[in-house]
Write an enzyme that holds these catalytic residues in place. Structure first.
Site, mmCIF file in Angstrom:
data_model
loop_
_atom_site.group_PDB
_atom_site.id
_atom_site.type_symbol
_atom_site.label_atom_id
_atom_site.label_comp_id
_atom_site.label_asym_id
_atom_site.label_seq_id
_atom_site.Cartn_x
_atom_site.Cartn_y
_atom_site.Cartn_z
ATOM 1 N N GLN A 69 0.809 -1.210 0.000
ATOM 2 C CA GLN A 69 0.000 0.000 0.000
ATOM 3 C C GLN A 69 0.851 1.274 0.000
ATOM 4 O O GLN A 69 2.024 1.247 0.379
ATOM 5 C CB GLN A 69 -0.903 0.018 1.234
ATOM 6 C CG GLN A 69 -2.088 -0.930 1.171
ATOM 7 C CD GLN A 69 -3.035 -0.700 2.325
ATOM 8 O OE1 GLN A 69 -3.072 -1.484 3.257
ATOM 9 N NE2 GLN A 69 -3.794 0.389 2.276
ATOM 10 N N HIS A 70 0.210 2.367 -0.403
ATOM 11 C CA HIS A 70 0.673 3.748 -0.180
ATOM 12 C C HIS A 70 1.807 4.236 -1.078
ATOM 13 O O HIS A 70 2.016 5.444 -1.183
ATOM 14 C CB HIS A 70 1.123 3.949 1.278
ATOM 15 C CG HIS A 70 0.160 3.507 2.312
ATOM 16 N ND1 HIS A 70 -1.126 3.994 2.388
ATOM 17 C CD2 HIS A 70 0.296 2.617 3.334
ATOM 18 C CE1 HIS A 70 -1.740 3.433 3.424
ATOM 19 N NE2 HIS A 70 -0.912 2.592 4.003
ATOM 20 N N ASP A 222 -2.191 -4.786 -0.265
ATOM 21 C CA ASP A 222 -1.811 -6.071 0.316
ATOM 22 C C ASP A 222 -2.699 -6.487 1.489
ATOM 23 O O ASP A 222 -3.072 -7.657 1.602
ATOM 24 C CB ASP A 222 -0.327 -6.077 0.715
ATOM 25 C CG ASP A 222 0.084 -4.901 1.580
ATOM 26 O OD1 ASP A 222 -0.770 -4.083 1.972
ATOM 27 O OD2 ASP A 222 1.297 -4.778 1.853
#
Length: 460
Positions: A69-70, A222
């Protein structure tokens, strides 16, 4: 047999699973390593997915990508990488995260719009860091993607980028209230407008196809992929004990926690996935093992030879500071030792300290959602500890399901791919074999002593 391909593009590597679309049974797997660091050339992920998943593409009828992520992937007007991707674990943008919260009007307004309190891991904070520190890079940027978006577009042979609501909810410019992008927030972060990936109209939508014709689903982050791989339903909680500790609950309730303890992510099915995250998890067991000079098997044996409450010894396990609760400068505290304290007691205190920290994470999820955990599923490397498995139900005060070791992010991506292929209202039902449920007499005094120590040390 109809085969689908699930891909996990994680921080460390790409894992590819070829799976029976009807049963979820794995048929084959491959993997390829990623470069280390918190700032990485994202093109390395494309090389890794070609190596790991390439040989499976002709065999699969559908595929999906779950990814870390991110992470911020910036592209220019030609679709070329502007600079190395800043990953979720790059925290240089902490001041920018705080500035963005203030610009939104404060914590309540921030959480009211994006579902979570902005932190340094969120993509928007990284955009602001680029604006503040690399104005030339900011000026060149025309689009921003998440890691899984970038990999999915590559597998599609180019074209428009696409993503899903789950991964989008960790950017800081997606609204979990309106279920849409808020382009103004991305523009505010970087200083000018950016192209954002296309969102699906339904979670199971086919978003693109590979040149060979196989369908590509939206993919997801994820944590959302793991929830899908574990077949979590409303009220179910996964407790992952890895480098960090992550408690995640599937719920129909949109989370709202201005304190920032609970992050209010969306999931990959149309529900929500509120999470709590601790910095210290399996490293607590490693610290106990190193202190006592034993291996992990012996640490478990020692801990199980002690009594509940470890003879009065309590560990507050904030070895590297902590995120839940937010004590970044804290250090671990071991207290209650006497002349009669044994090695067994110390080992027990370390295991109980880990489990009490995770119990607080579960409690925070229950408080914010107003929903009691229906099922608790234990996963991750730390969950292989015999002491963790036997003591978790006692500290949590309820039964715990121990999931078998597996690549649940990749499995969740494969399940999403099978869902897109089937076009049904709900994902296919896949049975996870090898799980076992353990129970034990509750030991509320252990959690009470831990919470008393946590309260007493606040501000240290």
């Amino acid at each position: 047999m109809t085969l689908v391909l699930g891909i996990d593009s994680s921080t460390q590597s790409t894992k590819a699973l070829l799976v029976d679309a009807e049963t979820g049974e794995m048929q084959d797997e491959r993997r390829a390593a990623h470069p280390e660091g918190t700032e990485v050339d994202p093109r390395a992920w494309l090389d890794a997915v070609d190596e790991a998943a390439g040989p499976f593409l002709e065999r699969a009828e559908a595929l999906a990508v779950g990814g870390q992520q991110h992470g911020m992937v910036l592209l220019d007007e030609h679709g070329d990488v502007v600079r190395n991707a800043l990953l979720w674990n790059d925290t240089r943008s902490a001041p920018q995260a705080q500035a963005l919260i203030e610009e939104m009007g404060g914590p309540e307004q921030c959480v009211g719009e994006i579902g979570s309190l902005m932190v340094a891991s969120f993509t928007a904070s990284k955009l602001r860091w680029v604006r503040d520190n690399e104005p030339d890079s900011a000026a060149r940027a025309r689009s921003v993607m998440l890691p899984h978006d970038y990999v999915s577009r590559h597998l599609a042979g180019g074209g428009d980028a696409f993503t899903d609501r789950g991964d989008a909810s960790g950017t800081g410019y997606y609204s979990t209230r309106t279920e849409t992008w808020v382009p103004e927030l991305a523009e505010r972060a970087l200083g000018h407008a950016l192209d954002l990936p296309r969102l699906p109209s339904t979670p199971q939508e086919v978003m693109a196809r590979i040149p060979g014709g196989a369908a590509i689903a939206a993919g997801t982050g994820d944590n959302m992929g793991a929830a899908l791989g574990l077949s979590l339903g409303p009220g179910d909680v996964s407790v992952s004990i890895g480098t960090s500790g992550v408690c995640a609950m599937v719920t129909d309730v949109r989370p709202d926690d201005p304190s920032g303890t609970v992050t209010g992510f969306a999931d990959a099915t149309g529900r929500f996935l509120p999470m709590t995250t601790t910095i210290n998890a399996s490293r607590i067991l490693e610290a106990g093992r190193a202190l006592l000079g034993v291996d992990h098997e012996e640490l478990s044996r020692l801990a199980l030879a002690s009594e509940p409450g470890a003879g009065g010894v309590t560990l507050l396990p904030y070895f590297d500071g902590e995120r839940t609760p937010n004590r970044p400068t804290a250090r671990a505290t071991l207290t209650g030792m006497s002349a009669s304290t044994t090695r067994e007691d110390v080992a027990r205190a370390y295991v109980e300290g880990l489990l009490c920290s995770l119990a607080d994470g579960i409690a925070a999820l229950e408080d914010v959602t107003g929903t009691a955990a229906a099922r608790i599923v234990l996963i991750g490397g730390g969950a292989r500890s015999r002491a963790v498995q036997e003591l978790a139900p006692a500290v949590f005060g309820r039964e715990v399901e121990i999931a078998p070791s597996g690549e649940y992010v990749a499995l969740g991506a494969a399940r999403q791919a099978a869902w897109a292929l089937a076009g049904t209202d709900e994902p296919p039902h896949w049975e996870i074999t090898g799980s076992r449920t353990v129970g034990a007499e509750a030991t509320p005094q252990v959690l009470a002593a831990y919470r008393e120590l946590k309260e007493r040390t606040e501000g240290w």
